[in-house]
Each structure stands twice: as C-alpha cells, then as structure tokens.
Design a protein around this motif. Structure first.
Motif, PDB file in Angstrom:
ATOM      1  N   ILE A 275     -25.694 -29.140  53.955  1.00  0.00           N
ATOM      2  CA  ILE A 275     -25.383 -29.757  55.246  1.00  0.00           C
ATOM      3  C   ILE A 275     -24.210 -30.718  55.147  1.00  0.00           C
ATOM      4  CG2 ILE A 275     -26.991 -31.707  55.132  1.00  0.00           C
ATOM      5  CD1 ILE A 275     -27.628 -30.967  58.162  1.00  0.00           C
ATOM      6  N   ASP A 276     -24.002 -31.313  53.978  1.00  0.00           N
ATOM      7  CA  ASP A 276     -22.886 -32.247  53.811  1.00  0.00           C
ATOM      8  C   ASP A 276     -21.527 -31.545  53.896  1.00  0.00           C
ATOM      9  OD1 ASP A 276     -24.440 -34.563  53.628  1.00  0.00           O
ATOM     10  OD2 ASP A 276     -24.810 -34.203  51.497  1.00  0.00           O
TER      11      ASP A 276
ATOM     12  N   ALA B 174     -20.885 -29.172  56.010  1.00  0.00           N
ATOM     13  CA  ALA B 174     -20.661 -29.081  57.459  1.00  0.00           C
ATOM     14  C   ALA B 174     -20.275 -30.440  58.035  1.00  0.00           C
ATOM     15  CB  ALA B 174     -21.904 -28.541  58.153  1.00  0.00           C
ATOM     16  N   ILE B 175     -20.963 -31.485  57.619  1.00  0.00           N
ATOM     17  CA  ILE B 175     -20.651 -32.838  58.107  1.00  0.00           C
ATOM     18  C   ILE B 175     -19.218 -33.208  57.746  1.00  0.00           C
ATOM     19  CG2 ILE B 175     -21.188 -35.299  57.828  1.00  0.00           C
ATOM     20  CD1 ILE B 175     -24.167 -34.395  57.425  1.00  0.00           C
ATOM     21  N   ASP B 176     -18.849 -32.991  56.496  1.00  0.00           N
ATOM     22  CA  ASP B 176     -17.496 -33.341  56.038  1.00  0.00           C
ATOM     23  C   ASP B 176     -16.422 -32.531  56.761  1.00  0.00           C
ATOM     24  OD1 ASP B 176     -18.643 -35.179  54.337  1.00  0.00           O
ATOM     25  OD2 ASP B 176     -18.406 -33.945  52.537  1.00  0.00           O
ATOM     26  N   LEU B 177     -16.719 -31.276  57.063  1.00  0.00           N
ATOM     27  CA  LEU B 177     -15.770 -30.430  57.788  1.00  0.00           C
ATOM     28  C   LEU B 177     -15.568 -30.944  59.218  1.00  0.00           C
ATOM     29  CD1 LEU B 177     -14.092 -27.718  57.858  1.00  0.00           C
ATOM     30  CD2 LEU B 177     -16.155 -26.706  58.850  1.00  0.00           C
TER      31      LEU B 177
ATOM     32  N   HIS C 154     -34.571 -34.151  58.750  1.00  0.00           N
ATOM     33  CA  HIS C 154     -33.142 -34.260  59.067  1.00  0.00           C
ATOM     34  C   HIS C 154     -32.807 -35.547  59.818  1.00  0.00           C
ATOM     35  CE1 HIS C 154     -32.676 -29.614  58.727  1.00  0.00           C
ATOM     36  NE2 HIS C 154     -32.878 -30.205  57.566  1.00  0.00           N
ATOM     37  N   GLU C 155     -33.814 -36.196  60.371  1.00  0.00           N
ATOM     38  CA  GLU C 155     -33.592 -37.469  61.063  1.00  0.00           C
ATOM     39  C   GLU C 155     -33.074 -38.531  60.094  1.00  0.00           C
ATOM     40  OE1 GLU C 155     -37.317 -38.366  62.967  1.00  0.00           O
ATOM     41  OE2 GLU C 155     -37.151 -36.645  64.326  1.00  0.00           O
ATOM     42  N   LYS C 156     -33.347 -38.367  58.806  1.00  0.00           N
ATOM     43  CA  LYS C 156     -32.923 -39.337  57.794  1.00  0.00           C
ATOM     44  C   LYS C 156     -31.466 -39.175  57.393  1.00  0.00           C
ATOM     45  CE  LYS C 156     -37.570 -39.656  55.963  1.00  0.00           C
ATOM     46  NZ  LYS C 156     -38.489 -39.190  54.943  1.00  0.00           N
ATOM     47  N   LEU C 157     -30.766 -38.187  57.943  1.00  0.00           N
ATOM     48  CA  LEU C 157     -29.370 -37.950  57.590  1.00  0.00           C
ATOM     49  C   LEU C 157     -28.402 -38.880  58.311  1.00  0.00           C
ATOM     50  CD1 LEU C 157     -29.477 -34.053  57.515  1.00  0.00           C
ATOM     51  CD2 LEU C 157     -29.232 -35.583  55.546  1.00  0.00           C
TER      52      LEU C 157
END
Length: 188
Positions: A33-34, A36-39, A56-59
C-alpha cells in the motif's frame, strides 16, 4: 489555478489468494500500500483508502467502507467516489507497485470531456489504475442496484476514454503487474 485531485487506493479486497491482507504485505522492504501512497502523494490533495478492513484505519489516511457489501471493486469505487471531495480522482489498486508517475500524468492529461480515463494495452484494460470523476458514484450505484458487478463490463457503458498505453508498457514491462499471491510476490 491548478485543479485539486483526489486519490483513492483500492484496498478492500479479501486477499484470498494472498492468504493475508495484501495491502500490508512487504515487497522489497516496503508495504504494498505504501507504493500506492507514495505514487499518489505528488498528485493528490487528499488520499482515501477504499477498504472494509479496520486495520487500514491505522495507516493515517481517511478510510471508506463499501455501502454495498460483497460486490467487488465496483462497490469500493462507488463508496470512495461518493465520499471524495474532488471532481477528478486517481484510482489505484493497492497491489501494483510498478505503476509509474508517467502513467498518472498521461491519464490526467486526457480527462477533458470524459467521466473516466482508463488505460488499455494489448493485454487488457486496467479499470483499477485510472482517473474517475466524482459523478461516476451515481453511475456505479445504479449498476450496483441492478446487480451489475463486473467492472470491466460496466465501465464501457459510461463516457469513457480508453487510453492506449502500449508505449508505456514497452518502456516499463512490469507497469501493470499486480501481486495477488505469495508466488507472484516472490517471483520478482
């Protein structure tokens, strides 16, 4: 003034082939998932995660659960687009670590007059690495009510720009490779 863009990460799948939550699986030292976040960070004013998984709430990002449960990606797209604050939204699945900013730039440059811009190449269509307008939420809700859950079929009945990207696949052969199982993860 530059238009603000929303980001939506699709991470609500059951990960049945992976055997564990694939969004949180580590690949080359980083959670999937990181990638995707970084992109999305350089493009988006806000990133939300379309997910039915409480972990996923902890992201640290806003999460949106499906309104229509167990309907596949179309349910996640509907819920996230209904909740976004932006007209245009970059959508990316959580399991595609090789997507390049160049693809996102190309999709964003081709939104004019369309409700969605979806890349296509000789191996298929990629509706979970695309740009959707917020107004598509009501279109997807209609499809859900009518029990049309197959995203690949549904998107073709919208005002869609199928953008050919074979030139990018030639440049980045793994561009659309996704990680659905431990075997796929370990082959790289």
């Amino acid at each position: 003034m530059k238009e603000e863009i929303g980001g939506i990460i699709m991470a609500g799948g059951m990960s049945s082939r992976m055997g564990t939550d694939k969004a949180l699986v580590t690949f080359e030292g980083k959670r999937l998932i990181d990638y995707a976040i970084d992109l999305l960070k350089p493009f988006c004013s806000e990133i939300i995660i379309s997910t039915n998984i409480r972990a996923h709430e902890k992201l640290g990002l806003r999460t949106v659960a499906d309104v229509y449960q167990k309907c596949g990606p179309i349910g996640g797209l509907h819920a996230a687009l209904a909740e976004t604050n932006f007209d245009h939204n970059i959508v990316i699945s959580c399991d595609v670590p090789f997507v390049q900013p160049e693809l996102i730039e190309l999709l964003l440059a081709n939104t004019s007059g369309f409700n969605a811009v979806v890349p296509t190449h000789k191996c298929g269509v990629e509706p979970l690495i695309a740009v959707y307008r917020k107004e598509m939420a009501s279109f997807f809700e209609t499809q859900l009510i009518e029990r049309n859950y197959k995203l690949q079929q549904v998107i073709h009945s919208s005002k869609l720009n199928l953008l050919e990207v074979d030139h990018l696949v030639a440049k980045y052969p793994r561009l659309f490779d996704n990680m659905n199982s431990m075997e796929e993860l370990n082959k790289f």
